[in-house]
Structure formats: structure tokens, C-alpha cells
Write an enzyme that holds these catalytic residues in place. Sequence first.
Site, short mmCIF file in Angstrom:
data_model
loop_
_atom_site.label_atom_id
_atom_site.label_comp_id
_atom_site.label_asym_id
_atom_site.label_seq_id
_atom_site.Cartn_x
_atom_site.Cartn_y
_atom_site.Cartn_z
CG HIS A 7 6.68 -29.58 3.08
ND1 HIS A 7 7.08 -30.88 2.89
CD2 HIS A 7 7.48 -29.07 4.05
CE1 HIS A 7 8.08 -31.15 3.72
NE2 HIS A 7 8.34 -30.07 4.43
CD GLU A 28 -3.32 0.54 1.99
OE1 GLU A 28 -4.25 -0.17 1.64
OE2 GLU A 28 -3.24 1.05 3.11
CE LYS A 41 -11.99 2.80 1.36
NZ LYS A 41 -11.53 3.92 2.17
#
Length: 532
Positions: A351, A322, A455
Site C-alpha cells: 500500500h 556498508e 565524522k
Amino acid sequence: MDKKKYGDRFSRYLFIDEELGLQLDISRIKFTDSFFKDMEPKMKLAYTRMQELEKGAISNPDENRMVGHYWLRNPEIAPDRSIAVEISQTIESVKRFTKDIHMGKIRGEKGRLFENLLVIGIGGSSLGPRFIAEALGSDRNILQPYFLDNTDPDGIDRVLSHLEDELDKTLVIVVSKSGGTIETRNSMEEVKYFYSLKNLNFAKHAISITQPGSLLASISRKEEWLMGFPMWDWIGGRTSVLSAVGILPLALQGINIDLLLEGAKRCDELTRKENTSENPSALLALMWYTSTGGQGGKQMVMLPYKDRLELLAKYLQQLIMESLGKELDLDGKVVRQGIAVLGNKGSTDQHSYLQQLLEGPDNFFVTFIEVLQDREGISPIIAEKSTSGDYLHAFLLGTREALTTKGRESLTITIQKIDEFSLGVLLALFERAVSFYAFLVNINAYHQPAVEMGKKGAREIIKMKNQILSFLQSNQGKRYTILELAHNIDREEDMESLYKILLHLVNNPGHEVKREKNTGENNPFKDLFWSN
Ligand code: PA5
């Protein structure tokens, strides 16, 4: 791999600070011998700008804000006496409030001692505190922390199911700097409703952390919540972990916030040095710079070999992506900067994706976190005269070696053990590396202009959903195709979104929207929808 060459580079470039219990090995990043000299002019500028930032310059020009997270652990360096006083007073009032809760002076509505903590917040208002809460949590937690950081109904149910019969023993902290974040508001409203179902007064269990004057501040004042703590304009969400946002929940959990702040302060002092080889944050930033070509050309894979650090990658993902993920530089030039961060923990990740790191595209550098102390106390011998911790350490060193053999770059940060002090050091180490890197590539690390786009899109979708619902409800029982609906509400451009909204409504009780799937061709736009 030429082991001798790497051995020489290791001893030449290893950074060690015994007092902080910190080491940084950069020898496995492929910089040339002249790299530091070549970068010196840019670093000089970065040091100057860092000094200016710490002295209170407007380092977030877009929002016309100072950037003050470094003052939180050393209020004396704040540029203004009133800021220093506010920080110190907030730390004191966090401690006083925590003591009152722990001693039972402040209790739930029915007089029970608080035992749980529910932190509601998202992004920077959640990730830092959650990372530290998880890293330092134990069965000795005084208050048991829980987190809500989304607007997922099932996710909310999952957390609240643990608190079902404990609401009166649960302290709820609502954290939002802006005080208007939708996910946080929604979780808060769901939790309020949950309290009301149990005939409990939410306000008597609630605390806010927000900017003075925000919507949340006014709700908490009007409803007479238990307490409110400030969040300041000059602190960004992702660097707020050492403000009330982090120190309040962590202190309530039983974590020593003085040591956490001290670790960060000491790391800040160390990383104010302007001799790059003695400054681990500057070294980190320079390694990011050279490895990614100064343009995000490689991803950062975080591999802490410690379960307690599993959320570090998630926390850093936000702090770094960000902050550094920016389209424009400070001069308004399109640069599309950023470094992608991923990872969980070793040896578990060996793994899962290590195979690709070793044999796939060379598009990353690994940051190993080595923790010297395995556990409190002695470990049993498991096999080959070795403890589990010997194996964990062997996996770390083995993987480092394997990566180098394959020509892949890595860095190793070593800390003594997982405690408040070392985590404070780690927080500051990365926060300052981000600042330095941003200066090196000339971007504003302290705003997030693009976040608003998602948003805005969501607000438009809610508006569209309400339009369709009100149309269907005023034409009850009548069946429509998407095309007909789109036409009726004047949304011909948004057929795909309309279809998705309707499918979502059909799948959730409450809105009473029904669907009849067309049985002919596979064309979703021919399905019929109605309300009854
Ligand atoms: O780092 C940031 O600025 C963001 O991630 C914010 O913390 C996040 O969007 C939440 O915002 P607020 O604290 O205003 O609710």
C-alpha cells in the site's frame, strides 16, 4: 508470463534444506541456463578465499585484520586456540552474568531487581541486536529492551521518558568497538546525567562492550562499572551480532542464545559446500550478481511478510551497503560497487511503493521472506473461509505473481517460523552471501573508509561553532552579518555553514544567540546575529 516455464524453473532450481527449515527460490531471477557454468571459475575462487578467510587470513587488508565472525558460532574453527578459548569463555560469562541478573543476585543500587535494558550503541553496535530483539520480543521478556542509537536530544528524551521512574531497575549496556563513537558517547553522557538527577550512581547499573584498551574500556574501569565484556579486533561492527554485542542484551531479554548460535553454525556448515546448487548463500550472491550486473545496477527490495521482521531491511541495509559499497576494488581499481537495500514489510508495503515496483522503472529485484507458521495456535476464520494468515500468504504469492507478470525479478526465501534457530540461519545466510558477493566483485567487505569523512566534517563544524560562539560572547550585544562574522573568524569560505550553525544556535536555548531577520531582500546573509 509463461506459467509453465516458471513452473519448470521453480522445480529445477528450488533449494530446500528440510533440517534447517530453509527454502530458496531463485527461479524468478532471469539467469540463463549456462549462468552457473559460466560463473564456476569465479565461484571456485570465492570458495577458496572463503576458506582462507575462515582459516584466519588477513581478509581486511586495509586494516590488517582477520575477519572472524564465523568463529563466534563455532569457536573450534578459530585459527588460534586462544581465540577459541576467549569466544567460549565470553559466551559462558554472558550466561553466568545473565543468570545472576535474572535471579536477582546482581541488583540495582537500591536493591531492586533489574527489569529494563537500555542498549546504547550505533550502526553495527545496535542494528543486529535490535533486529533480533524486535523479532523475538514478547510480553514474556525478562528484561524489557530499549535502544539509543543517535545523538538526537528529543530521541533520547523519548526513550528516557519510559524509564524515568525505573532507572534503578534499568541495566545500561554501552556498546562501542572503537570506544570513541560520538553518538554513543553523547547518549552515554546524557544517560549518566539522567541517573545523577535521580541521585543514582550510573556505574552501578552500567556495562561496557568494547575493545580492550579503548577509551570506553578505560572509563568503565576507572568508574568501576558493574561489568565489561570484550569486543575483538577481528570482528567488524556489522557482523558483531553473535558476539557479546548481541548475545548479552538478547540473553538478558530472555532469548535463547544457544539456539541462535546453533542456527547460524548450521547455516555456516551448509554454506561451506562448494557445490553451488547446494549452497544457498552462494546462490543468493550469484543472484545479486546477475540481477545487478555485478555492478549494483539494481536495488534490493526486502519484503518480509511478517511484522516481526520489519527491521530486517534496516539491518541488511547496513550489512550489505556498508560492506559492499566501495569505490576501489582490492587491486586499487575504481569500481564504485554496492547494492542499495530498502524495504519494510508485506503486505503493508503493497500500500505504499508496490505501485512503482509494478509500473515504474525496472531498477530493483525483490527478496520475499515467507514464514510458513502464521502464529502459535489456531487462527479464526475471518472471511472467504480464510484466516488473516491465509490472506497474508495470498498477498505474498499474489505480489510475486504480479511482479513476474510485469517482467520484474524476485527471489523468495522461506523459513518455517520466527524463532531463535531460524533467525540464526537467516543471519548466517546473509553474512555469507555478502562475503561471497565481495569475493565475486573483488572488494574488501570489511572496512568502511568513507564513513570517516562525515565524522571529520562534523568535527570541523563543532570547531567552527565554538569559534563563532566565542567571538560573539567576547563582543556581547554587538550585531553582525554573516559576512562580518566570517571575516572576523577567518571563515570566508564557509558562509553557508556559518549561517546554518547560527540558525541552529538561535533556535535552541542555552547558547543565547539572537537573530534579527533583515526585512528587505530575501538574503539570509543580511540577517544580524548577536549574543547577550
Ligand atoms: O559496522 C561498522 O563497523 C559500523 O557500523 C560500526 O558498528 C559503527 O560505526 C559503530 O562503531 P563503534 O562500535 O566503534 O562505536
